[in-house]
Design a protein around this motif. Structure first.
Motif, PDB file in Angstrom:
ATOM      1  N   ILE A 297       0.575  -1.017  -0.084  1.00 24.46           N
ATOM      2  CA  ILE A 297       0.062  -0.530   0.155  1.00 24.46           C
ATOM      3  C   ILE A 297       0.522   1.226  -0.247  1.00 24.46           C
TER       4      ILE A 297
ATOM      5  N   THR B 191      -3.584   5.024  -1.234  1.00 22.98           N
ATOM      6  CA  THR B 191      -4.889   6.008  -0.383  1.00 22.98           C
ATOM      7  C   THR B 191      -4.525   6.746  -0.918  1.00 22.98           C
TER       8      THR B 191
ATOM      9  N   LYS C 234      -7.918   8.496   4.135  1.00 24.71           N
ATOM     10  CA  LYS C 234      -8.007   7.275   5.600  1.00 24.71           C
ATOM     11  C   LYS C 234      -9.113   6.591   4.839  1.00 24.71           C
TER      12      LYS C 234
ATOM     13  N   LEU D 260      -9.673   5.447   1.931  1.00 30.73           N
ATOM     14  CA  LEU D 260      -9.366   4.393   1.008  1.00 30.73           C
ATOM     15  C   LEU D 260      -8.386   2.994   2.004  1.00 30.73           C
ATOM     16  N   GLU D 261      -7.363   3.825   3.289  1.00 30.43           N
ATOM     17  CA  GLU D 261      -6.297   2.840   3.663  1.00 30.43           C
ATOM     18  C   GLU D 261      -7.222   2.134   4.178  1.00 30.43           C
TER      19      GLU D 261
ATOM     20  N   ASN E  70      -8.250  -0.470   1.472  1.00 34.14           N
ATOM     21  CA  ASN E  70      -6.988  -0.965   1.125  1.00 34.14           C
ATOM     22  C   ASN E  70      -6.795  -2.076   2.198  1.00 34.14           C
TER      23      ASN E  70
ATOM     24  N   SER F 113      -0.747   6.535   5.158  1.00 29.79           N
ATOM     25  CA  SER F 113      -1.169   7.251   4.091  1.00 29.79           C
ATOM     26  C   SER F 113      -1.009   9.565   4.771  1.00 29.79           C
TER      27      SER F 113
END
Length: 341
Positions: free
Chosen positions: A68, A100, A104, A106-107, A110, A127
Motif C-alpha cells: 500500500i 490510498t 483515510k 481508502l487506506e 485497502n 497515508s
C-alpha cells in the motif's frame, strides 16, 4: 490443446528426480544454487506454470503480499515497489498494489480488502492523514498477518519498519545551504503528524541552531508534496518584508514549484536564493537547472522491507519480531544550491 508442462517433464529433460525439481522450484535450501538455477531456467524455457492453488493449500500460504502506497505515480514509490518485487518474486510471491491517495477511507478499504484476500503480509507507507488508523493496524496484527511500514511509519508495538534517517538528511541539507553562505533559510514542510516530516523539520531547525542562526517560525509553512502547493508557499515567502535567501523543502515536487515561482519573479538560483528538495526524483537531475536533493535509496528500502517480511513469515515459531531498519540518506549536490563551486 497443448499439454501443460509438469515437474516430471522437467525432471526427464534434466535427468533428475521430480522431487529435486519440486524442491528447487520451492527454494529448498538442500538444493544447490546451480541446480536451482538450472531447474528455474528449464522451467521457464518449457513454459512451466506452478499450480499456485495446490502450493497454497500445501503451505498454508496464499503467496500474495499487499503493498500500500499513497500514490504510484512518483519515482520514489515506484522504485520501492520494484525493490519489493525483486526480493519477493524469486520466492514465489506476487504483490497486490493499492493506493490510498492520502485518504483515510481508502487506506481502511485497502487493508480490509487485502485481509479478505488472505494475503500473507502487508507492506505499506501510511497515508498522509490527520485521522488515526492505529486500531486498524493493530487489527492486522491480531490476525497474525505481518505488517511492515516503509518510508512513512508509526511507532506501533509489533510492527517493523524500514525508513531513512530523515533528521540527518534534513540536517545535512540545511547545513549545506549554510556552508554556501545562505543565512535566512525557509522550510517547506508537510503534515508533521507524520514522523518523516516531523523529523525533517527537526533536522532543519537543529542545523540552524547549531550554526547560531535565528530560527523563525514564520519561515516554516506546511504544503502537500505537489508542484502547485510549493509554488503557493514560495509566493508567501517571497512576499515577506524580509524574504528568505534559501529554501529547504521536504519534497522535490514542492521544491520544483518554489523554483518556478522564483524564476517567474526574475530572481536567480542560486545567486539570489538557493533551493534543496528531498527524494531525488528523476526530474531533479534532468532539468536545465539541476536540483540539489536528498536521496532515499528507494530500491534498497523496498528490498529491505521485503526481507523483513520474509523473516517474519518464514519464522516457524511465528514469534513476532519488531525490527527498526534505518538507512543513511545521501545529499546529492547540484546547481540549485551551489554558490561556491
Amino acid at each position: 490443446m497443448n499439454k501443460k508442462t509438469t515437474i516430471y517433464d522437467i525432471a526427464e529433460k534434466l535427468n533428475i528426480t521430480a522431487a529435486t525439481v519440486s524442491r528447487a522450484l520451492n527454494n529448498n535450501p538442500k538444493i544447490s544454487v546451480a541446480t536451482r538455477k538450472l531447474v528455474l531456467d528449464t522451467a521457464a524455457e518449457m513454459n512451466y506454470e506452478q499450480n499456485r492453488l495446490a502450493k497454497a493449500l500445501k503451505s498454508g500460504k496464499s503467496f500474495n503480499v499487499g503493498v500500500i502506497v499513497p500514490r504510484i505515480n512518483t519515482n520514489f514509490f515506484g522504485s520501492v515497489i520494484r525493490g519489493i518485487e525483486e526480493e519477493l518474486y524469486p520466492e514465489g510471491y506476487h504483490i497486490i498494489i493499492c493506493q490510498t491517495h492520502d485518504e483515510k477511507e481508502l487506506e481502511l478499504g485497502n487493508i480490509n480488502s487485502l485481509l479478505n484476500l488472505q494475503v500473507d503480509g502487508i507492506l505499506m507507507s501510511i497515508s498522509n492523514t490527520k485521522h488515526d488508523n492505529n486500531d486498524l493496524f493493530k487489527n492486522v496484527l491480531k490476525k497474525n498477518v505481518p505488517l511492515i511500514f516503509f518510508d512513512r511509519s508509526k511507532n506501533i508495538p509489533g510492527v517493523s519498519s524500514v525508513t531513512i534517517d530523515d533528521f540527518k538528511g534534513a540536517y545535512e541539507a540545511t547545513q549545506h545551504l549554510i556552508d554556501q553562505g545562505f543565512k535566512r533559510i525557509a522550510h517547506i514542510s508537510n503534515d508533521q503528524k507524520l514522523e518523516i516530516f516531523k523529523n525533517r523539520y527537526a533536522g532543519y531547525k537543529q542545523a540552524l541552531l547549531d550554526n547560531g542562526l535565528e530560527f523563525d517560525e514564520s519561515l516554516v509553512l506546511e504544503s502537500w508534496s505537489k508542484v502547485e502547493q510549493g509554488k503557493e508557499v514560495a509566493k508567501t515567502f517571497l512576499d515577506m518584508k524580509n524574504p528568505p535567501d534559501g529554501i529547504f523543502s521536504s519534497s522535490d515536487f514542492s521544491a520544483l514549484g518554489a523554483i518556478q515561482e522564483i524564476k517567474e519573479r526574475g530572481l536567480r538560483i542560486p545567486e539570489d536564493i538557493g533551493v534543496i528538495g528531498f527524494s531525488n526524483e528523476p526530474f531533479t537531475k534532468l532539468m536545465e537547472l539541476t536540483i540539489t536533493t536528498v536521496d532515499q535509496s528507494p530500491i534498497e528500502m523496498g528490498k529491505l522491507a521485503a526481507r523483513v517480511f520474509l523473516e517474519e513469515v518464514n519464522n516457524s515459531k511465528r514469534i513476532r519480531s519488531e525490527r527498526k531498519v534505518v538507512l543513511d540518506p545521501e545529499l546529492i549536490i547540484r546547481q540549485s544550491s551551489l554558490r561556491n563551486k
